[in-house]
Write a protein that holds these residues in place. Structure first.
Motif, short mmCIF file in Angstrom:
data_model
loop_
_atom_site.label_atom_id
_atom_site.label_comp_id
_atom_site.label_asym_id
_atom_site.label_seq_id
_atom_site.Cartn_x
_atom_site.Cartn_y
_atom_site.Cartn_z
N PHE A 126 0.85 -1.19 0.00
CA PHE A 126 0.00 0.00 0.00
C PHE A 126 0.88 1.24 0.00
CE2 PHE A 126 0.69 -1.01 4.49
CZ PHE A 126 1.10 0.21 5.00
N VAL A 127 0.31 2.35 -0.44
CA VAL A 127 0.91 3.68 -0.30
C VAL A 127 -0.19 4.60 0.20
CG1 VAL A 127 2.07 5.61 -1.41
CG2 VAL A 127 2.52 3.28 -2.20
N ASN A 128 0.05 5.25 1.35
CA ASN A 128 -0.92 6.18 1.92
C ASN A 128 -0.31 7.56 2.05
OD1 ASN A 128 -3.09 4.47 2.14
ND2 ASN A 128 -2.74 3.94 4.27
N GLU A 129 -1.17 8.55 2.23
CA GLU A 129 -0.72 9.93 2.37
C GLU A 129 -0.54 10.28 3.85
OE1 GLU A 129 -3.09 12.80 0.37
OE2 GLU A 129 -3.14 11.70 -1.53
N LEU A 130 0.72 10.47 4.24
CA LEU A 130 1.03 10.95 5.58
C LEU A 130 2.44 11.52 5.52
CD1 LEU A 130 -0.37 11.00 8.42
CD2 LEU A 130 1.22 9.16 9.04
N ALA A 131 2.60 12.78 5.90
CA ALA A 131 3.90 13.44 5.84
C ALA A 131 4.54 13.44 7.22
CB ALA A 131 3.74 14.88 5.34
N SER A 132 5.78 12.98 7.29
CA SER A 132 6.44 12.89 8.59
C SER A 132 7.95 12.85 8.42
CB SER A 132 5.97 11.64 9.34
OG SER A 132 6.56 11.56 10.62
N LEU A 133 8.66 13.29 9.46
CA LEU A 133 10.10 13.13 9.56
C LEU A 133 10.47 12.07 10.58
CD1 LEU A 133 11.10 16.91 9.50
CD2 LEU A 133 11.47 15.24 7.67
N LYS A 134 9.48 11.35 11.08
CA LYS A 134 9.68 10.38 12.15
C LYS A 134 9.38 8.96 11.67
CE LYS A 134 10.44 13.75 15.04
NZ LYS A 134 11.78 13.99 15.61
N ALA A 135 10.07 8.00 12.25
CA ALA A 135 9.81 6.60 11.93
C ALA A 135 8.42 6.20 12.39
CB ALA A 135 10.86 5.71 12.59
N VAL A 136 7.87 5.20 11.76
CA VAL A 136 6.59 4.64 12.19
C VAL A 136 6.84 3.56 13.23
CG1 VAL A 136 5.46 5.15 10.00
CG2 VAL A 136 6.56 2.91 10.34
N ALA A 137 5.77 3.08 13.85
CA ALA A 137 5.82 1.93 14.76
C ALA A 137 4.90 0.85 14.20
CB ALA A 137 5.37 2.31 16.16
N VAL A 138 5.18 -0.39 14.54
CA VAL A 138 4.33 -1.49 14.08
C VAL A 138 4.03 -2.43 15.23
CG1 VAL A 138 5.22 -1.42 11.71
CG2 VAL A 138 6.30 -2.93 13.37
N ASN A 139 2.84 -3.03 15.18
CA ASN A 139 2.51 -4.18 16.02
C ASN A 139 1.98 -5.27 15.11
OD1 ASN A 139 -0.24 -3.56 15.56
ND2 ASN A 139 -0.33 -2.27 17.40
N ASN A 140 1.36 -6.27 15.65
CA ASN A 140 0.94 -7.40 14.82
C ASN A 140 -0.10 -7.03 13.78
OD1 ASN A 140 2.64 -9.18 16.11
ND2 ASN A 140 1.11 -9.84 17.60
N GLN A 141 -0.91 -6.02 14.07
CA GLN A 141 -1.99 -5.66 13.15
C GLN A 141 -1.84 -4.28 12.52
OE1 GLN A 141 -2.95 -6.68 16.50
NE2 GLN A 141 -2.98 -8.79 15.77
N GLN A 142 -1.01 -3.40 13.12
CA GLN A 142 -1.05 -1.99 12.75
C GLN A 142 0.31 -1.43 12.37
OE1 GLN A 142 -2.53 -0.60 16.54
NE2 GLN A 142 -4.64 -0.43 15.79
N VAL A 143 0.23 -0.34 11.58
CA VAL A 143 1.35 0.58 11.38
C VAL A 143 0.87 1.92 11.91
CG1 VAL A 143 2.88 1.71 9.73
CG2 VAL A 143 2.07 -0.60 9.30
N ILE A 144 1.65 2.54 12.82
CA ILE A 144 1.23 3.78 13.44
C ILE A 144 2.21 4.88 13.06
CG2 ILE A 144 0.69 4.96 15.61
CD1 ILE A 144 0.96 1.23 15.73
N GLY A 145 1.69 6.02 12.61
CA GLY A 145 2.53 7.15 12.21
C GLY A 145 2.10 8.43 12.88
N THR A 146 3.05 9.36 13.04
CA THR A 146 2.75 10.71 13.53
C THR A 146 3.08 11.69 12.42
OG1 THR A 146 4.96 10.86 14.53
CG2 THR A 146 3.15 10.16 15.95
N SER A 147 2.18 12.61 12.13
CA SER A 147 2.36 13.52 11.00
C SER A 147 3.03 14.82 11.45
CB SER A 147 1.01 13.84 10.36
OG SER A 147 0.21 14.63 11.22
N LEU A 148 3.44 15.63 10.48
CA LEU A 148 4.07 16.91 10.76
C LEU A 148 3.17 17.83 11.56
CD1 LEU A 148 5.69 17.64 7.28
CD2 LEU A 148 6.88 16.91 9.34
N ASP A 149 1.86 17.71 11.39
CA ASP A 149 0.93 18.60 12.10
C ASP A 149 0.36 17.95 13.36
OD1 ASP A 149 -0.71 16.75 10.90
OD2 ASP A 149 -1.90 18.19 9.76
N GLY A 150 0.94 16.84 13.80
CA GLY A 150 0.56 16.28 15.10
C GLY A 150 -0.58 15.28 15.06
#
Length: 397
Positions: A284-308
């Protein structure tokens, strides 16, 4: 963190999204037409209705930050293993502690530390990098200096120590592989350097036992053998769009995450990508802008965006599971998994613990100074603030 633009000389800019940064940079280096960016105030924290105890403090020390700049904070991190803790300050102080918090040694490297700490427990080696482009290795148990090597550019992220190599990404576009034992150069790999990029870099990580994965300012990921520096493949992740070089910035400054034969990476230009490594197919490719690494668990990918914004995606297909704006404009760190919770830090030194099933904040802990990066090892969470406060928490039982 407040990003700054790198283009020969550094131009400082406070940003909350790509469009705002473009306007700000135009105002600073363009025709000076008096354009003023819209800077959003961080949202006020809401009280948690029924907070639970998730983290317990075990270690806290002020390592100092005499030469820190609020406009240019660097994401120094803690070197940690089961027996030792090694910390670095922007002012050049390096300190070793045991796990009980007893200081074992300290020294000053006579330069600003910009990258570190990388700690290899097997060889008991701690590696840091300085503003002047020096890489230094120390005995992590005694602080004795082992070697020093001068690079062509400064390094702004911790090294990767693997397979008797110290692997670094310099800000001049060169990737370096040094001997862990002597510091002598073993290989060098050149990448494209865009005219303008965000000042910062992703830390190298392992793709597999013999391959390092490095992200670069031109929005690419490079897979390179750790021992000899031979390129295996390269893939573009960030794709900037616009009429100006600023609008086309596509840095990947968050460390790519490799988990269960899947790769996840995110770019400043707004692409979050998931790749199945077995088939080399994009999931997949989704829209989310960030300078930070994502986190993953068994079911999810979690991201934090530039605007919080905090967003959780299905790690198989990228479908949005939940998103939260309760920390909007609070200059969030990378998310990490600690136990069954998602931890995210902010500009006030607060670490927020999210329930990954609901996206609700269920607990908080506090340190001093703005946080730029979170680390987890086992059941411990480590933070280092821009003011030099190092804190380690243990997952409550």
């Amino acid at each position: 963190m407040t990003p700054s633009i790198r283009s020969g000389k550094t131009i400082k800019a406070t940003v909350m999204n790509v469009a705002v940064l473009a306007l700000m940079t135009t105002a600073v280096v363009g025709c000076n037409r008096g354009i003023k960016p819209v800077v959003n105030d961080p949202v006020k924290l809401m009280q948690i209705a029924q907070p639970i105890s998730v983290l317990q403090p075990v270690f806290n020390v002020d390592v100092g930050n005499k030469k820190a700049s609020k406009k240019d904070p660097l994401a120094l991190q803690v070197g940690y293993d089961n027996a030792q803790i090694v910390t670095a300050s922007r002012g050049g102080d390096l300190m070793g502690f045991d796990n009980a918090g007893q200081r074992l040694w300290s020294l000053n490297v006579s330069d600003q530390i910009t990258g570190g700490v990388a700690l290899d427990s097997l060889s008991q080696t701690a590696v840091i990098s300085t503003r002047g482009g020096k890489v230094m290795a120390f005995d992590s148990s005694t602080g004795a200096k082992r070697w020093e090597q001068q690079l062509s550019g400064s390094v702004l992220a911790p090294a990767l120590i693997a397979n008797n190599r110290v692997i670094l990404s310099a800000n001049d576009g060169f990737l370096h592989g040094l001997s862990l034992q002597t510091g002598q150069p073993v290989w060098q790999f050149a990448t494209q350097v865009p005219a303008i990029s965000i000042r910062g870099a992703a830390a190298p990580t392992l793709l597999d036992d013999k391959t390092a994965l490095l992200a670069t300012a031109d929005g690419r990921l490079h897979a390179i053998t750790t021992d000899s520096g031979l390129p295996q493949w390269s893939r573009r992740i960030g794709v900037g769009m616009g009429s100006s070089e600023v609008e086309r910035m596509s840095d990947v400054d968050g460390m790519p995450i490799v988990d269960n034969n899947q790769l996840f990476a995110i770019s400043y230009s707004g692409q979050l990508i998931g790749i199945d490594l077995a088939s080399r197919q994009v999931m997949f490719v989704n829209e989310l802008a960030s300078l930070k690494a994502v986190a993953v668990n068994n079911q999810q990918v979690i991201g934090t965006s530039l605007d919080g914004k905090v967003v959780a995606y299905n790690r198989s297909n990228g479908q949005i599971l939940w998103e939260s704006n309760v920390l909007a404009y609070r200059e969030l760190t990378n998310p990490v998994m600690i136990g069954n919770y998602i931890a995210i830090g902010d500009l006030d030194g607060v670490v927020h613990l999210f329930d990954p099933a609901t996206g609700n904040i269920v607990s908080r802990v506090q340190t001093k100074g703005a946080l730029t990066n979170l680390q987890v090892q086992g059941s411990r969470l480590m933070t280092q603030s821009t003011s030099g406060q190092v804190a380690i928490w243990q997952l409550a039982r």
